[in-house]
Design an enzyme around this catalytic site. Structure first.
Site, short mmCIF file in Angstrom:
data_model
loop_
_atom_site.label_atom_id
_atom_site.label_comp_id
_atom_site.label_asym_id
_atom_site.label_seq_id
_atom_site.Cartn_x
_atom_site.Cartn_y
_atom_site.Cartn_z
NE ARG A 184 69.75 34.19 89.53
CZ ARG A 184 70.90 34.43 89.68
NH1 ARG A 184 71.80 34.91 88.77
NH2 ARG A 184 71.71 33.77 90.63
NE ARG A 239 70.88 36.71 94.67
CZ ARG A 239 70.65 35.47 95.13
NH1 ARG A 239 70.28 34.35 94.62
NH2 ARG A 239 70.65 35.33 96.74
CD GLU A 385 66.25 28.00 96.55
OE1 GLU A 385 65.75 28.02 95.44
OE2 GLU A 385 66.43 28.85 97.44
#
Length: 423
Positions: A184, A239, A385
């Site tokens: 995702r 995911r 991230e």
């Protein structure tokens, strides 16, 4: 009710890894005010609740999806635990449907020409990404090499692109980068594509980064999951990989590829439940996709200086260890490289990235690729991230892609420059 009692109450209600249309699902923002409340959120995430982000620091917001079936018990939990919260989306399904419709329009308005760069106007399919790197190899044959390195469970081709300066010097140091581990996280392959473009199509501006280093890039490590999330609203928040597994007669799909590596596999932060979003798989390297990454890491470990894996979201630059709060002996070297990236981004855009070991800054997550790469011999191993966007954080609007990927490149370039200085 005790914390253990609360968890027992919710255990059977939280398998949000199963596929839903998300009609009537809510997104809650939670702000833990004590260490006990923070621990409660972490435990809930391990029992199957889909936390869109999970913050370790007190007072920092975490977001979680709550289904209509879970709602009554979840509201009771919030009241009993006096947990600060707000509802930020009343109907996730409607929001996803609206965003999906917008993307379909964008795809029609921004078709692929078949040649040249991919714009940052929209997100691209695995096939479109593969076609783009094929085109780069055809246009820059002296500096770009493609290699088929494996196949996904659903038999999609996994290709690496090796980017050099064309001097044909053997045994250069290696930076190995991948994207698209989690299905995702669409901004991840978009950011990786932008890095590829900078190194190949803007070579003159970045030649120093390729003087003593080859960059080896796997743009989409989990193509089956990535493609599945583009099939409709039912799949958007999926995911994992797509290999099916059974639990009590129910079929749940995939393992979390970032819990499937054979280094402290299936320890804390991973699940043995096939329907959990952090399912570690039935065995280490059960997924063909993680086998590919494993083999690449071992192939290049003898000259691998940095492994960089791109994820979203949360603005973190993380390094080992993820399985323990202890730090490796060379943690200062890892920290120097990561902070170079974070400092460069902050100076250029004002965006703040938290820097530190995965467990100490974010949460414990055993069996991840960054720990395995460091264990395999890479001097530096970093998980980046990226910034989040949209209501879930995993769906930055197309209008934000260019901003996010250029910001990411600023950080990656700075980390690469620090590597050149140190190694």
């Amino acid at each position: 009710m005790s914390r253990l009692g609360v968890l027992s109450l919710l255990l059977g209600l939280a398998l949000v890894a199963a596929e839903h249309d998300y009609d009537g699902y809510r997104i809650y923002e939670l702000r833990p005010a004590s260490a006990e409340q923070g621990e409660l959120l972490y435990k809930l995430s391990q029992q199957g609740y889909d936390f869109l982000n999970l913050r370790r620091l007190l007072g920092q917001p975490s977001r979680v999806i709550v289904s209509p079936d879970q709602l009554e018990n979840f509201e009771k939990l919030l009241s009993e635990q006096q947990l600060s919260h707000s509802v930020i989306n009343e109907n996730l399904g409607a929001t996803i449907a609206e965003e999906f419709a917008q993307r379909q329009v964008q795809r029609r308005l921004s078709p692929i020409s078949g040649k040249g760069r991919l714009s940052t106007d929209r997100y691209y399919t695995h096939e479109e990404i593969t076609n783009y790197i094929n085109d780069l190899a055809a246009r820059y044959p002296s500096r770009v090499l493609l290699k088929t390195v494996g196949w996904s469970y659903e038999k999609r081709e996994l290709k690496t692109i090796t980017i050099t300066n064309g001097d044909r010097r053997a045994n250069k140091k290696v930076i190995f980068m991948d994207g698209g581990f989690h299905a995702r996280e669409w901004i991840s392959p978009a950011a990786v594509l932008y890095v590829i473009e900078q190194l190949v199509e803007k070579f003159d501006e970045n030649a120093e980064l390729l003087k003593d280093y080859d960059w080896i890039v796997l743009p989409v490590a989990n193509p089956d999951g990535y493609e599945y999330t583009q099939t409709g609203t039912l799949a958007r928040l999926f995911r994992k990989t797509r290999q099916p597994y059974k639990l009590l007669g129910q079929t749940c799909y995939g393992a979390d590829p970032n819990r499937n590596f054979d280094f402290h596999w299936n320890e804390e932060g991973a699940s043995s439940n096939p329907c959990s979003d952090t399912f570690a798989g039935p065995a280490p390297f059960s997924e063909p996709e993680t086998q590919v990454v494993r083999d690449l890491l071992h192939t290049y470990a003898n000259r691998g200086i940095m492994y960089l894996t791109i994820h979203s979201f949360g603005n973190y630059l993380l390094y080992p260890w993820g399985w323990t709060s202890e730090l490796p002996e060379t943690w200062q070297d890892l920290d120097d490289v990561a902070r170079a990236g974070g400092d460069a981004i902050k100076e250029a855009t004002g965006t703040v990235y938290a820097v530190g070991s995965s467990t100490n800054v974010l949460y414990i997550a055993a069996g991840a690729s960054d720990d395995y790469a460091f264990y395999a011999g890479f001097n530096v191993s970093i998980t980046m991230e990226l910034s989040g966007g949209g209501i879930t954080g995993f769906d930055p609007p197309a209008s934000k892609i260019d901003e996010f990927v250029t910001e990411t490149w600023i950080g990656i370039r700075a980390m690469a420059e620090k590597l050149i200085e140190k190694y």
